[in-house]
Motif scaffolding. Structure first.
Motif, PDB file in Angstrom:
ATOM      1  N   PRO A   1       0.796  -1.222   0.000  1.00 26.22           N
ATOM      2  CA  PRO A   1       0.000   0.000   0.000  1.00 26.22           C
ATOM      3  C   PRO A   1       0.837   1.284   0.000  1.00 26.22           C
ATOM      4  CG  PRO A   1      -0.890  -1.559   1.582  1.00 26.22           C
ATOM      5  CD  PRO A   1       0.365  -2.133   1.032  1.00 26.22           C
ATOM      6  N   GLU A   2       1.987   1.249   0.646  1.00 30.40           N
ATOM      7  CA  GLU A   2       2.785   2.476   0.718  1.00 30.40           C
ATOM      8  C   GLU A   2       3.389   2.852  -0.637  1.00 30.40           C
ATOM      9  OE1 GLU A   2       4.707  -1.164   2.024  1.00 30.40           O
ATOM     10  OE2 GLU A   2       3.187  -0.027   3.067  1.00 30.40           O
ATOM     11  N   ARG A   5       0.252   5.229  -5.216  1.00 26.54           N
ATOM     12  CA  ARG A   5      -0.055   6.661  -5.103  1.00 26.54           C
ATOM     13  C   ARG A   5      -1.514   6.960  -5.422  1.00 26.54           C
ATOM     14  NH1 ARG A   5       4.138   9.499  -8.635  1.00 26.54           N
ATOM     15  NH2 ARG A   5       2.881  11.302  -8.049  1.00 26.54           N
ATOM     16  N   GLU A 105     -12.058  -1.023   2.370  1.00 23.91           N
ATOM     17  CA  GLU A 105     -11.719  -0.486   3.695  1.00 23.91           C
ATOM     18  C   GLU A 105     -10.212  -0.504   3.954  1.00 23.91           C
ATOM     19  OE1 GLU A 105     -14.176  -2.929   6.167  1.00 23.91           O
ATOM     20  OE2 GLU A 105     -16.011  -1.873   5.561  1.00 23.91           O
ATOM     21  N   LYS A 106      -9.473  -1.297   3.183  1.00 23.21           N
ATOM     22  CA  LYS A 106      -8.017  -1.384   3.371  1.00 23.21           C
ATOM     23  C   LYS A 106      -7.255  -0.291   2.624  1.00 23.21           C
ATOM     24  CE  LYS A 106      -7.992  -6.277   4.315  1.00 23.21           C
ATOM     25  NZ  LYS A 106      -7.146  -7.420   4.398  1.00 23.21           N
ATOM     26  N   ILE A 107      -7.946   0.450   1.787  1.00 19.53           N
ATOM     27  CA  ILE A 107      -7.280   1.508   1.024  1.00 19.53           C
ATOM     28  C   ILE A 107      -6.994   2.677   1.967  1.00 19.53           C
ATOM     29  CG2 ILE A 107      -7.473   3.125  -0.900  1.00 19.53           C
ATOM     30  CD1 ILE A 107      -9.454   1.109  -2.174  1.00 19.53           C
ATOM     31  N   PRO A 108      -5.734   3.077   2.079  1.00 19.23           N
ATOM     32  CA  PRO A 108      -5.409   4.192   2.976  1.00 19.23           C
ATOM     33  C   PRO A 108      -6.183   5.455   2.614  1.00 19.23           C
ATOM     34  CG  PRO A 108      -3.411   3.092   2.221  1.00 19.23           C
ATOM     35  CD  PRO A 108      -4.554   2.515   1.425  1.00 19.23           C
ATOM     36  N   GLU A 109      -6.546   6.202   3.617  1.00 22.78           N
ATOM     37  CA  GLU A 109      -7.318   7.441   3.445  1.00 22.78           C
ATOM     38  C   GLU A 109      -6.627   8.411   2.491  1.00 22.78           C
ATOM     39  OE1 GLU A 109     -10.666   9.530   3.838  1.00 22.78           O
ATOM     40  OE2 GLU A 109     -10.339   7.679   4.953  1.00 22.78           O
ATOM     41  N   SER A 110      -5.313   8.380   2.458  1.00 25.99           N
ATOM     42  CA  SER A 110      -4.555   9.322   1.625  1.00 25.99           C
ATOM     43  C   SER A 110      -4.500   8.911   0.150  1.00 25.99           C
ATOM     44  CB  SER A 110      -3.127   9.451   2.170  1.00 25.99           C
ATOM     45  OG  SER A 110      -2.487   8.181   2.128  1.00 25.99           O
ATOM     46  N   THR A 111      -4.995   7.735  -0.185  1.00 26.87           N
ATOM     47  CA  THR A 111      -4.930   7.242  -1.564  1.00 26.87           C
ATOM     48  C   THR A 111      -6.160   7.681  -2.346  1.00 26.87           C
ATOM     49  OG1 THR A 111      -3.703   5.290  -0.821  1.00 26.87           O
ATOM     50  CG2 THR A 111      -4.699   5.176  -3.008  1.00 26.87           C
TER      51      THR A 111
END
Length: 171
Positions: A1-2, A5, A105-111
């Motif tokens: 995930p990191e 982008r 739900e696993k997608i980071p909020e910043s994505t």
């Protein structure tokens, strides 16, 4: 995930977590009989006329790309070693992974997330896309006048939607 982008979903489907058990039951096929029936279906499906007929059904707005080249492109993998096993596991003996809600739900909020959907897709109905947007309200949805393959059926509109998303997110 990191390392991700941004994420763009195209006709993303699959059951919700709450529907997984029913989905598994519906798709569970075991034993020799299930395998033989599936093999008969596989042989019937991997013919030029059948593939062209299926493509014509899912290219709902523009069938100009349903040509011999596309049919050949779809059929080539169906005539390779192991093709039936893939077909069997993905249609009869399917074991789905996590539900679409769990994955979202696993997608980071910043994505940033976009959704590009063929509004007239006969397989992945527009309601599924709308449900994805309800699960993850920050999705930027684009519904195109197309069927199951909006990238091929409406490439100009698809590229415009994707480019707009990428530019808006400085990608």
């Amino acid at each position: 995930p990191e390392q991700v982008r941004a994420l763009s979903l195209v006709n993303a489907a699959g059951p919700k977590e709450a529907d997984l058990e029913a989905y598994k039951e519906k798709k569970r096929g075991t034993g020799f009989f299930s395998r033989m029936m599936a093999y008969g279906g596989f042989l019937l499906l991997r013919t030029n006329p059948r593939v062209k007929s299926i493509l014509s059904a899912v290219y709902t707005n523009n069938q100009s790309n349903v040509d011999d080249d596309l049919v050949k492109l779809i059929l080539e993998p169906a005539h390779t070693k192991g093709a039936f096993d893939v077909f069997f596991r993905s249609t009869v003996r399917i074991t789905p992974g996590p539900g679409r809600d769990t994955l979202l739900e696993k997608i980071p909020e910043s994505t940033p997330v976009s959704l590009i959907w063929g509004e007239n897709d006969p397989w992945c109905k527009k309601e599924i896309g709308e449900d994805l947007c309800n699960i993850l309200p920050r999705i930027e949805a684009s519904y195109l006048e197309a069927g199951h393959c909006p990238h091929d059926e409406a490439p100009e509109a698809f590229n415009a939607a994707l480019t707009e998303f990428l530019v808006a997110n400085s990608l």
